[in-house]
Design a protein around this motif. Structure first.
Motif, PDB file in Angstrom:
ATOM      1  N   ALA A  78     -15.396  66.611 -14.355  1.00  0.00           N
ATOM      2  CA  ALA A  78     -15.754  67.635 -15.310  1.00  0.00           C
ATOM      3  C   ALA A  78     -15.841  67.143 -16.729  1.00  0.00           C
ATOM      4  CB  ALA A  78     -14.853  68.746 -15.302  1.00  0.00           C
ATOM      5  N   VAL A  79     -16.391  67.829 -17.541  1.00  0.00           N
ATOM      6  CA  VAL A  79     -16.663  67.336 -18.930  1.00  0.00           C
ATOM      7  C   VAL A  79     -17.520  65.937 -19.262  1.00  0.00           C
ATOM      8  CG1 VAL A  79     -15.330  67.324 -21.249  1.00  0.00           C
ATOM      9  CG2 VAL A  79     -14.389  68.263 -19.419  1.00  0.00           C
ATOM     10  N   GLN A  85     -16.375  72.595 -21.715  1.00  0.00           N
ATOM     11  CA  GLN A  85     -15.031  72.204 -20.939  1.00  0.00           C
ATOM     12  C   GLN A  85     -14.316  73.141 -20.178  1.00  0.00           C
ATOM     13  OE1 GLN A  85     -12.646  70.654 -24.241  1.00  0.00           O
ATOM     14  NE2 GLN A  85     -14.486  69.917 -25.449  1.00  0.00           N
ATOM     15  N   ARG A  88     -13.046  72.425 -16.605  1.00  0.00           N
ATOM     16  CA  ARG A  88     -11.947  71.621 -16.556  1.00  0.00           C
ATOM     17  C   ARG A  88     -10.863  72.257 -15.987  1.00  0.00           C
ATOM     18  NH1 ARG A  88     -10.674  68.170 -21.836  1.00  0.00           N
ATOM     19  NH2 ARG A  88     -10.598  70.240 -22.668  1.00  0.00           N
ATOM     20  N   THR A  92      -7.877  70.851 -13.487  1.00  0.00           N
ATOM     21  CA  THR A  92      -6.205  70.943 -13.849  1.00  0.00           C
ATOM     22  C   THR A  92      -5.327  71.872 -13.008  1.00  0.00           C
ATOM     23  OG1 THR A  92      -6.779  72.291 -15.834  1.00  0.00           O
ATOM     24  CG2 THR A  92      -7.027  70.146 -16.308  1.00  0.00           C
ATOM     25  N   PRO A 109     -10.719  64.961 -14.516  1.00  0.00           N
ATOM     26  CA  PRO A 109     -10.908  66.197 -15.606  1.00  0.00           C
ATOM     27  C   PRO A 109     -11.789  66.139 -16.735  1.00  0.00           C
ATOM     28  CG  PRO A 109      -8.594  65.787 -14.849  1.00  0.00           C
ATOM     29  CD  PRO A 109      -9.288  64.765 -14.493  1.00  0.00           C
ATOM     30  N   THR A 110     -11.688  64.860 -17.416  1.00  0.00           N
ATOM     31  CA  THR A 110     -12.559  64.734 -18.300  1.00  0.00           C
ATOM     32  C   THR A 110     -13.266  63.354 -18.718  1.00  0.00           C
ATOM     33  OG1 THR A 110     -10.824  66.050 -19.892  1.00  0.00           O
ATOM     34  CG2 THR A 110     -12.357  64.764 -21.195  1.00  0.00           C
TER      35      THR A 110
END
Length: 256
Positions: A78-79, A85, A88, A92, A109-110
């Motif tokens: 993601a991201v 965002q 994400r 998480t 996640p990022t």
């Protein structure tokens, strides 16, 4: 064959990135998942983690390891664009939830921490990471700035090295705001994802700007399949909360 001259300051990671670019990357150079005490604490789902790399500004890009090694490998990202965002939360949620069973799962996640910090699409060099991969790369400008050359960005090189080491069977790359699952390739599986996540189906060809994307590069180079999943600009939180278990079910996995 031209010789590889990694930067002295780049050390081992620079060498790996250079070998990957030339198609000479030995899997033995890639580090296994590092165990983490988080698995015994606030994050019982986490069994390990790996530093994928660092952004232009030195922010860490971390892949969290969940599930059961030896099962089907899946990567969730993601991201990639810092202004996308919302998905994400899906990743998480998996990190913060109960243990995962039935799949060997990695979640990033990022992917673009510099862009996320500034809430902008591009990285700190002003490059769209999803136009910077070497397969069918073209010199694009504007919103889809592809960088001065293929794989010019540290985030791109780091992710290439990571995926070459993990060799997942599937990648789901989460974006916004097109609100669709791409069915351009492997439509049968893509339709399953769309139905599970209650998203429309579309051919996300992105017109004349669809060059140098991560999914194109991975699908050309490896046997696994990388799929783009686009949520809307403001997806309902209930849909995002429900997504983790639906994604696991797609791969015959569960948690608890």
């Amino acid at each position: 064959m031209s010789r590889v001259h990694p930067r002295r300051t780049g050390g081992r990671r620079s060498l790996v990135a250079a070998l990957l670019t030339l198609g000479l990357l030995p899997t033995a150079l890639l580090l296994p998942s590092s165990p983490t005490t988080a698995a015994a604490g606030a994050r019982p789902a986490v069994i390990g983690h790996r530093l994928v790399g660092k952004s232009v500004h030195g922010r860490k890009i971390v892949a969290w390891h969940l599930g059961e090694p030896g099962k089907k490998k899946v990567v969730l990202i993601a991201v990639m664009h810092g202004n996308e965002q919302a998905p994400r939360r899906i990743l998480t949620n998996l990190l913060d939830g109960p243990p995962v069973h039935g799949v060997d799962l990695w979640v990033v996640p990022t992917y673009n921490p510099d862009g996320a910090a500034r809430h902008t699409r591009k990285n700190a060099h002003g490059v769209d990471l999803n136009r910077n991969y070497p397969f069918k790369w073209r010199d694009l400008d504007g919103n889809y700035e592809s960088g001065p050359r293929p794989s010019s960005e540290p985030e791109t090189r780091a992710m290439m090295t990571f995926l070459a080491g993990v060799r997942p069977a599937y990648i789901l790359s989460f974006h916004q705001p097109l609100h669709a699952v791409d069915i351009t390739e492997r439509p049968k599986f893509s339709k399953r994802v769309a139905r599970a996540l209650q998203l429309p189906m579309s051919r996300l060809t992105c017109g004349s700007t669809c060059h140098g994307t991560m999914t194109m590069w991975f699908n050309h180079r490896f046997k696994g399949f990388a799929l783009t999943v686009e949520y809307a600009a403001n997806p309902p939180r209930a849909k995002l909360r429900a997504a983790p278990d639906k994604i696991l079910k797609l791969f015959g996995a569960s948690r608890g």
